[in-house]
Design a protein around this motif. Structure first.
Motif, short mmCIF file in Angstrom:
data_model
loop_
_atom_site.label_atom_id
_atom_site.label_comp_id
_atom_site.label_asym_id
_atom_site.label_seq_id
_atom_site.Cartn_x
_atom_site.Cartn_y
_atom_site.Cartn_z
N HIS A 46 36.80 42.97 25.41
CA HIS A 46 37.63 43.29 26.43
C HIS A 46 37.84 42.16 27.67
O HIS A 46 37.99 42.74 28.67
CB HIS A 46 37.25 44.67 27.03
N ARG A 47 37.82 40.89 27.22
CA ARG A 47 37.92 40.18 28.26
C ARG A 47 39.16 39.86 28.65
O ARG A 47 39.24 39.45 30.23
CB ARG A 47 37.55 38.73 27.58
N GLY A 48 40.20 40.33 28.22
CA GLY A 48 41.51 40.39 28.93
C GLY A 48 41.59 41.39 30.22
O GLY A 48 41.94 40.52 31.31
N LEU A 49 41.08 42.36 29.88
CA LEU A 49 41.11 43.36 30.95
C LEU A 49 40.17 42.86 32.12
O LEU A 49 40.29 42.95 33.31
CB LEU A 49 40.45 44.77 30.57
N LEU A 50 38.73 42.34 31.90
CA LEU A 50 37.97 41.68 32.69
C LEU A 50 38.58 40.54 33.36
O LEU A 50 38.40 40.50 34.51
CB LEU A 50 36.67 41.09 32.19
N ALA A 51 39.35 39.84 32.93
CA ALA A 51 40.03 38.60 33.58
C ALA A 51 40.98 39.39 34.90
O ALA A 51 41.09 38.73 35.95
CB ALA A 51 40.86 37.70 32.60
N LEU A 52 41.73 40.41 34.14
CA LEU A 52 42.61 40.87 35.24
C LEU A 52 41.68 41.49 36.31
O LEU A 52 42.06 41.18 37.76
CB LEU A 52 43.20 42.23 34.65
N PHE A 104 50.28 42.39 34.05
CA PHE A 104 49.45 42.61 35.22
C PHE A 104 48.54 41.28 35.46
O PHE A 104 48.42 40.88 36.52
CB PHE A 104 48.31 43.75 34.99
N SER A 105 48.23 40.61 34.40
CA SER A 105 47.62 39.43 34.34
C SER A 105 48.35 38.44 35.00
O SER A 105 47.67 37.44 35.71
CB SER A 105 47.01 39.11 32.87
N GLU A 106 49.48 38.20 34.74
CA GLU A 106 50.52 37.38 35.16
C GLU A 106 50.95 37.35 36.50
O GLU A 106 51.02 36.36 37.26
CB GLU A 106 51.57 37.13 34.28
N HIS A 107 51.21 38.55 36.79
CA HIS A 107 51.72 38.89 38.23
C HIS A 107 50.95 39.42 39.20
O HIS A 107 51.36 39.81 40.15
CB HIS A 107 53.03 39.50 38.14
N GLY A 108 50.05 40.16 38.62
CA GLY A 108 49.14 41.23 39.57
C GLY A 108 49.30 42.53 39.37
O GLY A 108 50.71 42.61 39.03
N TYR A 109 48.50 43.30 39.46
CA TYR A 109 48.81 44.69 39.63
C TYR A 109 49.94 44.97 40.32
O TYR A 109 50.99 45.84 40.11
CB TYR A 109 47.47 45.55 39.76
N GLU A 110 49.90 44.73 41.79
CA GLU A 110 50.71 45.20 42.42
C GLU A 110 52.10 44.15 42.63
O GLU A 110 53.00 44.78 42.95
CB GLU A 110 50.15 44.69 44.14
N GLY A 111 52.23 43.21 41.83
CA GLY A 111 52.98 42.37 41.71
C GLY A 111 54.04 42.61 40.35
O GLY A 111 54.93 42.34 40.06
N GLN A 157 40.38 38.56 38.68
CA GLN A 157 41.60 37.83 39.45
C GLN A 157 42.38 38.91 40.29
O GLN A 157 42.89 38.45 41.22
CB GLN A 157 42.18 37.20 38.43
N ASP A 158 42.18 40.19 40.08
CA ASP A 158 43.08 41.21 40.87
C ASP A 158 42.23 42.18 41.54
O ASP A 158 41.97 43.21 40.94
CB ASP A 158 44.18 41.67 39.93
N PRO A 159 41.75 41.98 42.84
CA PRO A 159 40.98 43.11 43.52
C PRO A 159 41.77 44.27 43.84
O PRO A 159 41.01 45.35 44.10
CB PRO A 159 40.73 42.27 44.78
N ILE A 160 43.10 44.51 43.95
CA ILE A 160 43.73 45.66 43.96
C ILE A 160 43.73 46.31 42.69
O ILE A 160 43.45 47.60 42.73
CB ILE A 160 45.07 45.43 44.27
N ALA A 161 43.81 45.86 41.70
CA ALA A 161 43.54 46.42 40.31
C ALA A 161 42.27 47.12 40.24
O ALA A 161 41.93 48.34 39.84
CB ALA A 161 43.78 45.66 39.02
N ALA A 162 41.29 46.28 40.44
CA ALA A 162 39.82 46.71 40.50
C ALA A 162 39.30 47.59 41.55
O ALA A 162 38.57 48.42 41.13
CB ALA A 162 38.60 45.41 40.78
N ALA A 163 40.04 47.68 42.44
CA ALA A 163 39.69 48.67 43.64
C ALA A 163 40.39 50.03 43.43
O ALA A 163 40.11 51.16 43.87
CB ALA A 163 40.07 48.20 44.87
N SER A 164 41.35 50.24 42.33
CA SER A 164 42.05 51.42 42.04
C SER A 164 40.98 52.45 41.67
O SER A 164 40.14 52.11 40.81
CB SER A 164 42.92 51.06 40.90
N PRO A 165 41.24 53.45 42.19
CA PRO A 165 40.43 54.61 41.79
C PRO A 165 39.99 54.78 40.06
O PRO A 165 39.18 55.22 39.83
CB PRO A 165 40.83 56.00 42.43
#
Length: 188
Positions: free
Chosen positions: A98-104, A21-28, A107-115
């Motif tokens: 939890h900085r790995g999750l925070l970085a995701l 998810f961090s490398e390719h994005g959640y959607e990717g 960087q990834d507004p789609i993951a952050a916007a997930s319900p």
């Protein structure tokens, strides 16, 4: 019931998902990509996580569990000055852990916007803010706290080259300088 081997595989899936998810994005990132990276079948991943959103929720769950425990313990402290010190140290510690999750999420507004993420983040953000506000907060203080706490959260994601210890030290020193000031002293 999960066997220890199944639990280890599930945990590996969660770590692999966070990396991809961090490398390719959640959607990717697809379930198939996670399966391939682990040299498993897509069905094996789907056995543990029916959907990619279920996997995202599992990636975030340790952080949310830690945050819930931190808030419950800190809010239980009756002395405001002690509670504020505990909150500051605990908040920084959680950001680093939890900085790995925070970085995701940064960087990834789609993951952050997930319900599965955004609803909990909104609830927790409100509780965190209340740990630091004065007895009679006004709009200026709320803005001050939002910028301060959000800035600390973002900074935790921006410095992957720093060790956890070094990042914790720098964030805590910064937080103590900033949060030690009141919003009323920062007004013109």
């Amino acid at each position: 019931m999960m066997t220890p081997a199944m639990e280890r595989t599930r945990e590996r899936m969660i770590r692999t998902a966070l990396e991809l998810f961090s490398e390719h994005g959640y959607e990717g990132t697809s379930i198939q990509m996670i399966a391939t990276a682990m040299e498993l079948s897509k069905a094996a991943v789907s056995y543990h996580f029916r959907t990619k959103e279920d996997l995202l929720a599992a990636v975030a769950e340790p952080a949310f569990t830690d945050l819930q425990q931190f808030l419950d313990e800190t809010e239980a402290e009756p002395r405001k000055a002690v509670r504020r010190r505990l909150a500051l140290r605990g908040y920084v510690s959680l950001l680093v852990k939890h900085r790995g999750l925070l970085a995701l999420l940064e960087q990834d507004p789609i993951a952050a916007a997930s319900p599965v993420i955004s609803e909990k983040m909104t609830l927790f953000a409100e509780r965190i803010r209340h740990l630091f506000e004065s007895d009679t907060p006004d709009n200026a203080e709320w803005v001050y706290l939002a910028v301060t706490l959000g800035g600390l959260r973002n900074a935790a994601a921006w410095f992957p080259h720093l060790s956890d210890e070094e990042l914790n030290q720098h964030l805590l020193a910064t937080a103590e300088r900033i949060v030690g000031r009141t919003a009323s002293r920062t007004r013109p």
